[in-house]
Design a protein around this motif. Structure first.
Motif, short mmCIF file in Angstrom:
data_model
loop_
_atom_site.label_atom_id
_atom_site.label_comp_id
_atom_site.label_asym_id
_atom_site.label_seq_id
_atom_site.Cartn_x
_atom_site.Cartn_y
_atom_site.Cartn_z
N ARG A 191 15.21 -10.54 1.18
CA ARG A 191 14.93 -9.89 2.47
C ARG A 191 13.44 -9.60 2.62
O ARG A 191 12.87 -9.76 3.70
CB ARG A 191 15.71 -8.59 2.60
CG ARG A 191 17.18 -8.79 2.83
CD ARG A 191 17.85 -7.48 3.14
NE ARG A 191 19.30 -7.60 3.09
CZ ARG A 191 20.11 -6.64 3.44
NH1 ARG A 191 19.66 -5.48 3.84
NH2 ARG A 191 21.42 -6.83 3.38
N SER A 192 12.82 -9.17 1.53
CA SER A 192 11.39 -8.88 1.56
C SER A 192 10.59 -10.13 1.93
O SER A 192 9.68 -10.08 2.75
CB SER A 192 10.96 -8.36 0.20
OG SER A 192 9.58 -8.11 0.17
N ALA A 193 10.95 -11.26 1.31
CA ALA A 193 10.25 -12.51 1.61
C ALA A 193 10.50 -12.96 3.05
O ALA A 193 9.58 -13.40 3.74
CB ALA A 193 10.70 -13.60 0.65
N ALA A 194 11.73 -12.81 3.52
CA ALA A 194 12.07 -13.25 4.88
C ALA A 194 11.42 -12.36 5.94
O ALA A 194 10.96 -12.84 6.98
CB ALA A 194 13.59 -13.25 5.07
N ASP A 195 11.36 -11.05 5.66
CA ASP A 195 10.84 -10.09 6.64
C ASP A 195 9.34 -9.81 6.47
O ASP A 195 8.76 -9.09 7.27
CB ASP A 195 11.59 -8.75 6.54
CG ASP A 195 13.05 -8.87 6.92
OD1 ASP A 195 13.46 -9.94 7.43
OD2 ASP A 195 13.79 -7.89 6.69
N HIS A 196 8.74 -10.34 5.40
CA HIS A 196 7.33 -10.09 5.10
C HIS A 196 7.02 -8.61 5.02
O HIS A 196 6.06 -8.12 5.60
CB HIS A 196 6.42 -10.77 6.15
CG HIS A 196 6.66 -12.23 6.28
ND1 HIS A 196 6.24 -13.13 5.34
CD2 HIS A 196 7.30 -12.95 7.24
CE1 HIS A 196 6.58 -14.35 5.71
NE2 HIS A 196 7.24 -14.27 6.85
N ARG A 197 7.88 -7.90 4.27
CA ARG A 197 7.69 -6.46 4.09
C ARG A 197 8.39 -6.03 2.81
O ARG A 197 9.21 -6.75 2.26
CB ARG A 197 8.27 -5.67 5.26
CG ARG A 197 9.78 -5.79 5.39
CD ARG A 197 10.34 -4.99 6.58
NE ARG A 197 11.79 -5.07 6.60
CZ ARG A 197 12.60 -4.24 5.95
NH1 ARG A 197 12.11 -3.25 5.24
NH2 ARG A 197 13.90 -4.38 6.02
N ALA A 198 8.03 -4.86 2.34
CA ALA A 198 8.71 -4.30 1.17
C ALA A 198 10.09 -3.82 1.58
O ALA A 198 10.26 -3.19 2.61
CB ALA A 198 7.90 -3.14 0.59
N VAL A 199 11.10 -4.17 0.80
CA VAL A 199 12.47 -3.74 1.08
C VAL A 199 12.92 -2.84 -0.07
O VAL A 199 12.89 -3.25 -1.24
CB VAL A 199 13.43 -4.96 1.21
CG1 VAL A 199 14.87 -4.51 1.35
CG2 VAL A 199 13.00 -5.82 2.40
N GLU A 200 13.30 -1.62 0.26
CA GLU A 200 13.79 -0.66 -0.74
C GLU A 200 15.21 -1.03 -1.16
O GLU A 200 16.00 -1.53 -0.35
CB GLU A 200 13.77 0.74 -0.17
CG GLU A 200 12.39 1.24 0.21
CD GLU A 200 11.56 1.62 -1.00
OE1 GLU A 200 12.13 1.96 -2.05
OE2 GLU A 200 10.33 1.58 -0.86
N LEU A 201 15.55 -0.77 -2.41
CA LEU A 201 16.91 -1.04 -2.88
C LEU A 201 17.95 -0.29 -2.06
O LEU A 201 19.05 -0.79 -1.83
CB LEU A 201 17.06 -0.68 -4.36
CG LEU A 201 16.53 -1.72 -5.33
CD1 LEU A 201 16.70 -1.23 -6.76
CD2 LEU A 201 17.21 -3.05 -5.15
N ARG A 202 17.62 0.90 -1.61
CA ARG A 202 18.59 1.69 -0.83
C ARG A 202 18.98 0.99 0.48
O ARG A 202 19.99 1.29 1.07
CB ARG A 202 18.08 3.10 -0.59
CG ARG A 202 16.85 3.19 0.29
CD ARG A 202 16.46 4.66 0.53
NE ARG A 202 15.22 4.73 1.25
CZ ARG A 202 14.04 4.96 0.68
NH1 ARG A 202 13.96 5.15 -0.62
NH2 ARG A 202 12.94 4.99 1.41
N GLU A 203 18.15 0.03 0.93
CA GLU A 203 18.49 -0.73 2.14
C GLU A 203 19.60 -1.74 1.89
O GLU A 203 20.28 -2.14 2.82
CB GLU A 203 17.26 -1.47 2.69
CG GLU A 203 16.17 -0.58 3.24
CD GLU A 203 15.04 -1.40 3.80
OE1 GLU A 203 15.29 -2.33 4.59
OE2 GLU A 203 13.88 -1.12 3.43
#
Length: 76
Positions: free
Chosen positions: A61-73
């Motif tokens: 998700r981080s790579a697809a959204d170009h942002r940091a994704v928290e595990l809680r997401e």
């Protein structure tokens, strides 16, 4: 292992001198057997495996959204 890439007209075959696949799971299966015998949680638990998969999902998700994704997401 036989495989064909997109557009290939024939299958390709790969061979290796050794087999890593069974060895890759020896520790995990050994821990499972010890847990069954002792009635205790294995060192490598199903919960740990689910957390690893959540981390992989967050990375994708981080790579697809170009942002940091928290595990809680990704963990419900």
């Amino acid at each position: 292992m036989k495989y064909a890439g997109k557009g290939d007209q024939v299958f390709h075959e790969s061979t290796w001198k050794e087999s890593w696949f069974p060895d890759a799971f020896a520790g995990t299966m050994g821990q499972l057997l010890i847990a069954v015998e002792s009635g205790k949680e294995p060192a490598i638990s199903g919960r740990d495996n689910l957390n690893t998969m959540a981390l992989v999902d967050a990375a994708y998700r981080s790579a697809a959204d170009h942002r940091a994704v928290e595990l809680r997401e990704v963990i419900s």
